[in-house]
Design an enzyme around this catalytic site. Structure first.
Site: not given
Ligand code: PEP
Length: 251
Positions: A11-13, A95, A97, A167, A173, A214
């Protein structure tokens, strides 16, 4: 779970510009030979160019989000068929976020899962508890609710794979993953929830449960070796070629 290759999702966000994304995609072509199923999820703006780099490789492309309607006046949104047109096979949905910053609810996640399945995209459904929810002893309850609301009432064909990514929000992160046995427990809870929703054969053959939060090259095997765990979803450690290639080797 049926025996399959480890699934490793990057996941490159919103962390790479187009040139960085293209460079990283080019340096990942080498991982084809490592015998894992790799899915790269760039930002929307990089999807098509990255798809051109991944063309004729076994690396797969995923999007980081989807809209639930098929087409129409929805400024800024991207439909399932558009994702397919640019070569996506997977899509991340729900997700944490997006749940946090874009107010995505379980109801929205459900609609997006349906839209993805209708277009034969593999949904990667993210679920996870916050730190406060875990401290309150509500983690299992939250996860059961999220999985149930995402999938309840969905008529799944036997040939439609689904990924559920556990997650824990509080470790994403941070560089500090959850204790693997805690993840193992949650994966068992998720699996049981799936069994309550779908026939056992479908759960065995169609669903993969993966861990995200992580994961790096040094801890990845602690998660990929867990029972009921088919792979990992990786954020930060997927942004640098050498780290990600080591992670794939160690998975
Ligand atoms: C993620 O955000 O999906 C994720 C797994 O991030 P990280 O690996 O950086 O914790």
């Amino acid at each position: 779970m049926s025996q399959q290759k480890s699934l490793i999702i990057a996941n490159w966000k919103m962390k790479l510009g187009l040139n960085q994304a293209l460079d990283l995609a080019k340096s990942l072509k080498a991982v084809e030979a490592l015998g894992k199923e790799i899915v790269i999820c760039p930002s929307f703006a990089s999807l098509f160019p990255v798809s051109q780099v991944l063309k004729n490789t076994e690396l797969k492309l995923g999007a980081q989000d989807i809209f639930w309607e098929a087409s129409g006046a929805y400024t800024g949104e991207v439909s399932a068929s558009e994702l397919r047109d640019v070569g996506c096979q997977f899509v991340i949905i729900g997700h944490s976020e997006r749940r946090k910053y874009l107010s995505e609810t379980d109801e929205i996640v459900h609609k997006k899962v349906k839209a993805a399945l209708a277009a034969d995209l593999v949904p990667i459904i993210c679920v996870g508890e916050t730190f406060d929810q875990r401290q309150a002893g509500a983690a299992d309850y939250v996860l059961i609710q999220q999985v149930t609301k995402a999938l309840e009432g969905i008529d799944l064909r036997p040939d439609q794979p689904v990924v559920v990514a556990y997650e824990p929000v509080w470790v994403i992160g941070t560089g500090q993953a959850i204790d693997p046995p805690q993840a193992g427990h949650v994966h068992q809870v998720i699996r049981q929830t799936l069994i309550d929703l779908f026939p056992l054969e479908l759960v065995k053959n169609s669903f993969r449960i993966i861990y995200g939060g992580s994961v790096d090259r040094s801890n990845v095997s602690d998660f990929t070796n867990l029972e009921n765990t088919s792979g990992v979803l990786v954020g930060n450690a997927s942004l640098e070629a050498a780290e990600f290639i080591d992670l794939i080797k160690n998975a």
